[in-house]
Write an enzyme that holds these catalytic residues in place. Structure first.
Site, PDB file in Angstrom:
ATOM      1  N   GLY A 199       0.782  -1.232   0.000  1.00  0.00           N
ATOM      2  CA  GLY A 199       0.000   0.000   0.000  1.00  0.00           C
ATOM      3  C   GLY A 199       0.813   1.281   0.000  1.00  0.00           C
ATOM      4  N   THR A 200       2.043   1.249  -0.538  1.00  0.00           N
ATOM      5  CA  THR A 200       2.793   2.515  -0.565  1.00  0.00           C
ATOM      6  C   THR A 200       2.180   3.490  -1.567  1.00  0.00           C
ATOM      7  OG1 THR A 200       4.417   1.754  -2.195  1.00  0.00           O
ATOM      8  CG2 THR A 200       4.962   1.403   0.123  1.00  0.00           C
ATOM      9  N   MET A 241      -3.906  -7.200  -7.181  1.00  0.00           N
ATOM     10  CA  MET A 241      -3.333  -8.362  -7.863  1.00  0.00           C
ATOM     11  C   MET A 241      -4.373  -9.271  -8.536  1.00  0.00           C
ATOM     12  SD  MET A 241      -0.229  -7.770  -7.486  1.00  0.00           S
ATOM     13  CE  MET A 241       0.686  -9.265  -7.872  1.00  0.00           C
ATOM     14  N   LEU A 253      -9.950  -7.766 -13.179  1.00  0.00           N
ATOM     15  CA  LEU A 253     -11.352  -7.356 -13.037  1.00  0.00           C
ATOM     16  C   LEU A 253     -12.149  -7.858 -14.236  1.00  0.00           C
ATOM     17  CD1 LEU A 253     -10.560  -3.773 -11.796  1.00  0.00           C
ATOM     18  CD2 LEU A 253     -11.743  -5.536 -10.464  1.00  0.00           C
ATOM     19  N   ASN A 310      -4.497   2.119 -13.509  1.00  0.00           N
ATOM     20  CA  ASN A 310      -3.574   1.191 -12.851  1.00  0.00           C
ATOM     21  C   ASN A 310      -2.154   1.731 -12.938  1.00  0.00           C
ATOM     22  OD1 ASN A 310      -2.655  -1.357 -11.744  1.00  0.00           O
ATOM     23  ND2 ASN A 310      -2.009  -1.942 -13.805  1.00  0.00           N
ATOM     24  N   HIS A 336       1.814   0.396 -13.137  1.00  0.00           N
ATOM     25  CA  HIS A 336       2.546  -0.838 -13.448  1.00  0.00           C
ATOM     26  C   HIS A 336       4.046  -0.531 -13.506  1.00  0.00           C
ATOM     27  CE1 HIS A 336       3.042  -4.862 -15.065  1.00  0.00           C
ATOM     28  NE2 HIS A 336       3.893  -4.342 -15.943  1.00  0.00           N
TER      29      HIS A 336
HETATM   30  C1  GRF Z   1       3.651  -1.553  -7.312  1.00  0.00           C
HETATM   31  O1  GRF Z   1       4.941  -1.904  -7.720  1.00  0.00           O
HETATM   32  C2  GRF Z   1       2.732  -1.382  -8.496  1.00  0.00           C
HETATM   33  O2  GRF Z   1       3.384  -0.887  -9.618  1.00  0.00           O
HETATM   34  C3  GRF Z   1       2.278  -2.791  -8.745  1.00  0.00           C
HETATM   35  O3  GRF Z   1       2.127  -3.348  -7.459  1.00  0.00           O
HETATM   36  C4  GRF Z   1       3.012  -2.689  -6.536  1.00  0.00           C
HETATM   37  C5  GRF Z   1       2.195  -2.189  -5.393  1.00  0.00           C
HETATM   38  O4  GRF Z   1       2.950  -1.627  -4.371  1.00  0.00           O
HETATM   39  N1  GRF Z   1       1.074  -2.795  -9.579  1.00  0.00           N
HETATM   40  P1  GRF Z   1       2.233  -0.964  -3.124  1.00  0.00           P
HETATM   41  O5  GRF Z   1       1.289  -2.000  -2.512  1.00  0.00           O
HETATM   42  O6  GRF Z   1       1.490   0.250  -3.585  1.00  0.00           O
HETATM   43  O7  GRF Z   1       3.334  -0.630  -2.167  1.00  0.00           O
END
Ligand code: GRF
Length: 213
Positions: free
Chosen positions: A15-16, A91, A94, A108, A110
């Site tokens: 969740g960063t 992850m 949808l 999204n 990525h």
């Molecule tokens: C990130 O690297 C994002 O690009 C990918 O999943 C990761 C999620 O990181 N889709 P966080 O949970 O937001 O820390």
């Protein structure tokens, strides 16, 4: 300034990216009205709870199929009146029915320069390929895997990188910056598809004020 845009954030992990949204756009251009996780284990949930944002878990195992899960998820987000859905480390894929509920309103982040290295393990894929330039993409979500129109991209040269962790660490600030910027642009109504090529997202830049009066 106009009313903040009600947005939902979907998470599965640390969740960063959610934290970046909470810290920079929440209560300003956007209001995070819902955080939904695919798992009760996601540390992201605590980040939302600590800011008083309503949270819920929609785990695949609790529903007969993905359609039923996405129906429940979509109904909850509609109840919360979310108008943009942000996938921040979500992850799960949808369903088309879910996407039809939020047309052009699911984005999204990525960790690669799409269309290179879509899907799971993007950084591992890039390292295995031996690339020297990594990057981040924020894109609209369509029915494919990381295949929707690009909103923002940023590249980062890491010619000596070998470990996933060092790439991840270097890409994190880019992810946070690009995702929050994309949400701001969306909330401002500054994103639209190029009529000549709907794959291309045009970003409307506000008119500059004249400097001579
Ligand atoms: C990130 O690297 C994002 O690009 C990918 O999943 C990761 C999620 O990181 N889709 P966080 O949970 O937001 O820390």
């Amino acid at each position: 300034m106009s009313e903040p845009l009600p947005i939902a954030v979907l998470v599965s992990g640390t969740g960063t990216n959610l934290q970046a949204l909470l810290d920079t756009v929440h209560g300003r251009e956007a209001e995070i009205v819902a955080v939904a996780s695919s798992t009760a284990e996601a540390p992201a949930l605590a980040r939302a709870e600590s800011r008083g944002v309503p949270c819920a878990v929609f785990a695949r195992a609790h529903y007969p199929d993905r359609e039923a899960r996405d129906r429940a998820l979509g109904e909850w987000l509609d109840e919360r009146a979310a108008r943009l859905v942000v996938l921040a480390g979500y992850m799960e894929l949808l369903t088309p029915q879910f996407l039809a509920r939020f047309p052009g309103a699911v984005i999204n982040v990525h960790p690669s320069l799409l269309p290179a290295f879509p899907g799971l393990g993007a950084i591992e894929q890039a390292l295995a390929y031996g690339v020297k330039v990594f990057g981040v993409t924020v894109h609209f979500v369509d029915e494919g895997v990381d295949s929707g129109p690009v909103i923002l991209q940023r590249a980062l040269e890491l010619p000596h990188a070998r470990e996933r962790e060092e790439v991840l660490r270097a890409l994190r600030p880019l992810e946070h910056g690009l995702l929050t910027e994309a949400v701001r642009l969306y909330a401002r109504g500054a994103l639209r598809a190029d009529p000549a090529n709907p794959r291309r997202t045009i970003i409307d830049v506000p008119a500059q004020r004249g400097g001579d009066g």
